[in-house]
Scaffold this motif. Structure first.
Motif, PDB file in Angstrom:
ATOM      1  N   PRO A 210       0.814  -1.224   0.000  1.00  0.00           N
ATOM      2  CA  PRO A 210       0.000   0.000   0.000  1.00  0.00           C
ATOM      3  C   PRO A 210       0.850   1.279   0.000  1.00  0.00           C
ATOM      4  O   PRO A 210       0.519   2.256  -0.673  1.00  0.00           O
ATOM      5  N   THR A 211       1.963   1.243   0.761  1.00  0.00           N
ATOM      6  CA  THR A 211       2.848   2.412   0.793  1.00  0.00           C
ATOM      7  C   THR A 211       3.467   2.643  -0.579  1.00  0.00           C
ATOM      8  O   THR A 211       3.544   3.782  -1.064  1.00  0.00           O
ATOM      9  N   ALA A 212       3.887   1.561  -1.230  1.00  0.00           N
ATOM     10  CA  ALA A 212       4.462   1.673  -2.576  1.00  0.00           C
ATOM     11  C   ALA A 212       3.424   2.225  -3.561  1.00  0.00           C
ATOM     12  O   ALA A 212       3.742   3.071  -4.414  1.00  0.00           O
ATOM     13  N   ALA A 213       2.178   1.761  -3.427  1.00  0.00           N
ATOM     14  CA  ALA A 213       1.114   2.241  -4.322  1.00  0.00           C
ATOM     15  C   ALA A 213       0.883   3.743  -4.132  1.00  0.00           C
ATOM     16  O   ALA A 213       0.680   4.485  -5.106  1.00  0.00           O
ATOM     17  N   ALA A 214       0.916   4.201  -2.880  1.00  0.00           N
ATOM     18  CA  ALA A 214       0.732   5.631  -2.610  1.00  0.00           C
ATOM     19  C   ALA A 214       1.900   6.446  -3.175  1.00  0.00           C
ATOM     20  O   ALA A 214       1.708   7.550  -3.693  1.00  0.00           O
ATOM     21  N   LEU A 215       3.117   5.903  -3.067  1.00  0.00           N
ATOM     22  CA  LEU A 215       4.289   6.578  -3.644  1.00  0.00           C
ATOM     23  C   LEU A 215       4.132   6.726  -5.152  1.00  0.00           C
ATOM     24  O   LEU A 215       4.455   7.772  -5.738  1.00  0.00           O
ATOM     25  N   ILE A 216       3.611   5.679  -5.797  1.00  0.00           N
ATOM     26  CA  ILE A 216       3.412   5.700  -7.248  1.00  0.00           C
ATOM     27  C   ILE A 216       2.438   6.804  -7.642  1.00  0.00           C
ATOM     28  O   ILE A 216       2.626   7.508  -8.650  1.00  0.00           O
ATOM     29  N   LEU A 217       1.382   6.992  -6.836  1.00  0.00           N
ATOM     30  CA  LEU A 217       0.422   8.065  -7.128  1.00  0.00           C
ATOM     31  C   LEU A 217       1.111   9.425  -7.081  1.00  0.00           C
ATOM     32  O   LEU A 217       0.882  10.290  -7.943  1.00  0.00           O
ATOM     33  N   GLY A 218       1.976   9.610  -6.090  1.00  0.00           N
ATOM     34  CA  GLY A 218       2.694  10.880  -5.986  1.00  0.00           C
ATOM     35  C   GLY A 218       3.651  11.111  -7.134  1.00  0.00           C
ATOM     36  O   GLY A 218       3.862  12.247  -7.578  1.00  0.00           O
ATOM     37  N   GLU A 219       4.231  10.011  -7.649  1.00  0.00           N
ATOM     38  CA  GLU A 219       5.149  10.133  -8.787  1.00  0.00           C
ATOM     39  C   GLU A 219       4.438  10.706 -10.004  1.00  0.00           C
ATOM     40  O   GLU A 219       5.052  11.418 -10.815  1.00  0.00           O
ATOM     41  N   ASN A 220       3.161  10.413 -10.155  1.00  0.00           N
ATOM     42  CA  ASN A 220       2.400  10.950 -11.282  1.00  0.00           C
ATOM     43  C   ASN A 220       2.300  12.471 -11.212  1.00  0.00           C
ATOM     44  O   ASN A 220       2.239  13.136 -12.252  1.00  0.00           O
ATOM     45  N   ILE A 221       2.263  13.016  -9.995  1.00  0.00           N
ATOM     46  CA  ILE A 221       2.218  14.478  -9.846  1.00  0.00           C
ATOM     47  C   ILE A 221       3.609  15.062 -10.071  1.00  0.00           C
ATOM     48  O   ILE A 221       3.775  16.070 -10.769  1.00  0.00           O
ATOM     49  N   GLY A 222       4.626  14.408  -9.525  1.00  0.00           N
ATOM     50  CA  GLY A 222       5.994  14.914  -9.634  1.00  0.00           C
ATOM     51  C   GLY A 222       6.480  15.008 -11.066  1.00  0.00           C
ATOM     52  O   GLY A 222       7.254  15.902 -11.421  1.00  0.00           O
ATOM     53  N   THR A 223       6.016  14.103 -11.929  1.00  0.00           N
ATOM     54  CA  THR A 223       6.495  14.084 -13.314  1.00  0.00           C
ATOM     55  C   THR A 223       5.970  15.276 -14.125  1.00  0.00           C
ATOM     56  O   THR A 223       6.491  15.573 -15.194  1.00  0.00           O
ATOM     57  N   THR A 224       4.948  15.967 -13.593  1.00  0.00           N
ATOM     58  CA  THR A 224       4.393  17.118 -14.333  1.00  0.00           C
ATOM     59  C   THR A 224       5.317  18.329 -14.296  1.00  0.00           C
ATOM     60  O   THR A 224       5.168  19.248 -15.107  1.00  0.00           O
ATOM     61  N   ILE A 225       6.277  18.337 -13.369  1.00  0.00           N
ATOM     62  CA  ILE A 225       7.167  19.503 -13.232  1.00  0.00           C
ATOM     63  C   ILE A 225       7.998  19.714 -14.500  1.00  0.00           C
ATOM     64  O   ILE A 225       8.307  20.852 -14.874  1.00  0.00           O
ATOM     65  N   THR A 226       8.331  18.610 -15.217  1.00  0.00           N
ATOM     66  CA  THR A 226       9.154  18.721 -16.431  1.00  0.00           C
ATOM     67  C   THR A 226       8.442  19.528 -17.495  1.00  0.00           C
ATOM     68  O   THR A 226       9.023  20.423 -18.114  1.00  0.00           O
ATOM     69  N   ALA A 227       7.153  19.215 -17.721  1.00  0.00           N
ATOM     70  CA  ALA A 227       6.387  19.958 -18.728  1.00  0.00           C
ATOM     71  C   ALA A 227       6.170  21.401 -18.294  1.00  0.00           C
ATOM     72  O   ALA A 227       6.179  22.319 -19.124  1.00  0.00           O
ATOM     73  N   LEU A 228       5.982  21.605 -16.985  1.00  0.00           N
ATOM     74  CA  LEU A 228       5.808  22.975 -16.488  1.00  0.00           C
ATOM     75  C   LEU A 228       7.057  23.815 -16.754  1.00  0.00           C
ATOM     76  O   LEU A 228       6.963  24.964 -17.188  1.00  0.00           O
ATOM     77  N   LEU A 229       8.225  23.230 -16.488  1.00  0.00           N
ATOM     78  CA  LEU A 229       9.474  23.949 -16.751  1.00  0.00           C
ATOM     79  C   LEU A 229       9.634  24.233 -18.241  1.00  0.00           C
ATOM     80  O   LEU A 229      10.116  25.291 -18.634  1.00  0.00           O
ATOM     81  N   ALA A 230       9.210  23.274 -19.074  1.00  0.00           N
ATOM     82  CA  ALA A 230       9.336  23.448 -20.526  1.00  0.00           C
ATOM     83  C   ALA A 230       8.415  24.553 -21.039  1.00  0.00           C
ATOM     84  O   ALA A 230       8.683  25.160 -22.073  1.00  0.00           O
ATOM     85  N   SER A 231       7.324  24.823 -20.307  1.00  0.00           N
ATOM     86  CA  SER A 231       6.356  25.824 -20.766  1.00  0.00           C
ATOM     87  C   SER A 231       6.747  27.251 -20.387  1.00  0.00           C
ATOM     88  O   SER A 231       6.115  28.203 -20.845  1.00  0.00           O
ATOM     89  N   LEU A 232       7.778  27.395 -19.546  1.00  0.00           N
ATOM     90  CA  LEU A 232       8.200  28.736 -19.142  1.00  0.00           C
ATOM     91  C   LEU A 232       8.685  29.509 -20.365  1.00  0.00           C
ATOM     92  O   LEU A 232       9.544  29.048 -21.099  1.00  0.00           O
ATOM     93  N   GLY A 233       8.121  30.663 -20.574  1.00  0.00           N
ATOM     94  CA  GLY A 233       8.514  31.475 -21.719  1.00  0.00           C
ATOM     95  C   GLY A 233       7.880  31.041 -23.019  1.00  0.00           C
ATOM     96  O   GLY A 233       8.182  31.605 -24.077  1.00  0.00           O
ATOM     97  N   ALA A 234       7.012  30.031 -22.969  1.00  0.00           N
ATOM     98  CA  ALA A 234       6.373  29.538 -24.187  1.00  0.00           C
ATOM     99  C   ALA A 234       5.089  30.320 -24.456  1.00  0.00           C
ATOM    100  O   ALA A 234       4.693  31.208 -23.684  1.00  0.00           O
ATOM    101  N   THR A 235       4.427  29.967 -25.559  1.00  0.00           N
ATOM    102  CA  THR A 235       3.185  30.655 -25.911  1.00  0.00           C
ATOM    103  C   THR A 235       2.066  30.247 -24.948  1.00  0.00           C
ATOM    104  O   THR A 235       2.191  29.282 -24.192  1.00  0.00           O
ATOM    105  N   THR A 236       0.964  30.961 -25.021  1.00  0.00           N
ATOM    106  CA  THR A 236      -0.155  30.709 -24.118  1.00  0.00           C
ATOM    107  C   THR A 236      -0.668  29.280 -24.260  1.00  0.00           C
ATOM    108  O   THR A 236      -0.939  28.602 -23.264  1.00  0.00           O
ATOM    109  N   ASN A 237      -0.814  28.805 -25.505  1.00  0.00           N
ATOM    110  CA  ASN A 237      -1.324  27.451 -25.722  1.00  0.00           C
ATOM    111  C   ASN A 237      -0.398  26.391 -25.142  1.00  0.00           C
ATOM    112  O   ASN A 237      -0.852  25.375 -24.620  1.00  0.00           O
ATOM    113  N   ALA A 238       0.899  26.619 -25.232  1.00  0.00           N
ATOM    114  CA  ALA A 238       1.863  25.670 -24.662  1.00  0.00           C
ATOM    115  C   ALA A 238       1.725  25.620 -23.146  1.00  0.00           C
ATOM    116  O   ALA A 238       1.791  24.543 -22.537  1.00  0.00           O
TER     117      ALA A 238
END
Length: 560
Positions: free
Chosen positions: A217-245
């Protein structure tokens, strides 16, 4: 706590993680090289159909072995205007499903064969002469490194049991209450944000769970959090990008946050469902080399990851339209033009070389279209009694634009080739640089043709009616020749050099005939020297346009 034990733990964990991550990269690079053309076709086939876009996202992510690469690529495509926001949203949802393939690869019980597989693939990679065999070997070498790295991390995690303080610290993170689930999910999110790889966090989680350091169960909860953490890469890539990006990156965050929120509400029921779905007992212990392990947790963790993302995608898919409209309202467009460059090229796409090449290729095709328009405008201007000032300005502006586009393409492709790319990718990049240079040179000679006519007009002179007819006929022949080669570039027709040879010779014969005719006219009548010079210069300019187009044909004809 004994210092040598702690040092051994750190060394093994860091070393294993490094080999694991390098293996993931080799898998990605190998698959991209092997499936490059298929990958390019997949991206090019994306439509507004959200189900199809999601399927493409799954397939692309399975090939590149990273949802971060796919989402950053999507942000780049949306930023450049090549992909609509609704298409990007579909691909992002598919990427979340595709990334779960890593967990299922780790389910394969070949951990102890990771090192032999790595060794055999390494020898193939070093000594194979065929590029295709070498990239298949790179892919298999990556798989071997992934399993070997995982085995090292598992051994490192077993050491934790010998360090009571560490074991007590891990015991504080249990998913037996709702708050405990959130706390574990937050740890997973922070870990993924720090290492910038959900696959790395997945590997660590599996290592801890199989050694019994943390419960399923602890591992499963960690996996759920990993799904949120992976969004930071796209957020960083969108800095300075167009509105749609930025909207695409925000959708990725919303998608994963909302998914984790509703799954945590039914977490206890969800993990029971997964265990019954997989049909394994996660509490079953197996003693390996005197160490207690829980091998069944690997399949359960992989299923937890996959089912969550599939269910979340199915839940979100009917609401994509309203969510996109909400994002358009919440993230309004800027009041000024957002595109700072002439091209749709975006450095975010350099992470996937083959897709980057497809982007630069599209820009080069636009250059060819521009040259064909310029030839038509040049002929139209020459035949006008009073040249259209706006059309003349448009011709000169198009030449300046093509100069800048060529510079941007050269910068982009050079940056791509500076990375560690395959031989075929580097070769294709070199061809693109040459074609872009040839088209830019063609545009220069077309502008020169207009300059010759304008200079005569300023001096109160003009080409004779017969000369205009001769140049017009030559212009049409050259335009047809350039158009045929440009179509071959679009279709990748390597027979174009042979097929276009008759047209090449016809232009050469026509130019020779016009030169002889011109010399005959000079010998029997009076012609202003300026007109004679301009006419001969125009013939030479058309010859140079033909020659540069022929260079494009030669580039296409070279075996890929």
């Amino acid at each position: 706590m004994e210092f040598p034990i702690l040092l051994n733990l750190i060394f093994e964990l860091v070393g294993g993680l490094g080999i694991f991550l390098l293996g993931m990269k080799n898998m990605s690079d190998g698959m991209q090289a092997v499936a490059g053309n298929s990958l390019r076709r997949l991206i090019g086939s994306i439509t507004q159909n959200r189900l199809f876009a999601t399927t493409v996202g799954v397939l692309v992510t399975c090939i590149v072995q990273s949802s971060s690469i796919t989402t950053v690529m999507v942000v780049g495509f949306v930023n450049s205007g090549v992909m609509a926001l609704t298409q990007g949203v579909g691909v992002i949802m598919g990427a979340n499903i595709g990334t779960t393939i890593t967990g299922w690869i780790l389910v394969l019980k070949v951990g102890k064969y990771g090192l032999p597989l790595l060794g055999a693939a390494a020898f193939t990679y070093l000594f194979a002469k065929s590029d295709r065999w070498r990239y298949w070997a790179m892919f298999l070498m990556g798989i071997g490194m992934v399993f070997f790295g995982l085995e090292i991390m598992k051994d490192a995690c077993a050491i934790i049991k010998d360090i009571p303080d560490f074991e007590a610290w891990f015991a504080r993170f249990t998913a037996d209450t709702y708050f405990g689930v959130l706390k574990c999910a937050m740890v997973g999110c922070i870990m993924t944000t720090l290492v910038q790889s959900s696959s790395a966090t997945l590997g660590i989680t599996i290592s801890l769970a199989t050694q019994g350091v943390i419960s399923y169960p602890t591992a499963a909860a960690l996996i759920l959090g990993e799904n949120i953490g992976t969004t930071i890469t796209a957020l960083l890539a969108s800095l300075g990008a167009t509105t749609n990006a930025r909207r695409a990156a925000y959708f990725h965050v919303i998608f994963n946050l909302a998914g984790v929120f509703w799954i945590t509400l039914i977490f206890a029921w969800y993990i029971k469902l997964i265990q019954s779905f997989v049909g394994v007992d996660v509490t079953k212990m197996v003693v390996v080399d005197g160490v207690e392990t829980f091998p069944n947790t690997v399949a359960a963790i992989a299923a937890t990851h996959s089912v969550f993302n599939v269910a979340n995608t199915l839940l979100f898919m009917p609401f994509v339209g309203p969510i996109v409209k909400l994002l358009e309202r919440v993230v309004p467009g800027r009041p000024f033009k957002e595109k700072p460059r002439l091209t749709d090229l975006d450095i975010r796409i350099l992470e996937t070389p083959l897709l980057a090449l497809e982007q630069s290729r599209k820009e080069i095709l636009k250059m060819g279209d521009g040259c064909l328009k310029m030839l038509d405008w040049c002929l139209e201007l020459m035949n006008q009694d009073e040249p259209d000032q706006a059309l003349g300005d448009r011709l000169k502006q198009r030449e300046r634009v093509l100069d800048s586009v060529q510079d941007e393409v050269a910068e982009f492709v050079t940056g791509l080739m500076a990375a560690n790319v395959s031989h075929s990718t580097a070769e294709e990049g070199g061809k693109q640089l040459r074609v872009a240079d040839e088209y830019e040179s063609i545009s220069d000679y077309i502008v020169n043709l207009d300059k010759f006519d304008r200079k005569l007009r300023r001096d109160g002179l003009r080409f004779t009616i017969e000369q205009r007819e001769d140049l017009g006929r030559l212009n049409r022949q050259v335009t047809e020749y350039v158009a045929a080669i440009h179509q071959a570039l679009i279709k990748g027709d390597r027979n174009i050099e042979v097929a276009s040879e008759p047209a090449f010779k016809r232009i050469r014969t026509e130019v020779k005939a016009l030169r002889r005719k011109h010399l005959d006219e000079l010998s029997v009548g009076s012609m202003p020297p300026a007109v004679s010079v301009a006419f001969m210069a125009s013939l030479n300019a058309y010859v140079r346009v033909r020659d540069h187009a022929n260079d494009v044909a030669e580039t296409i004809a070279v075996d890929r």
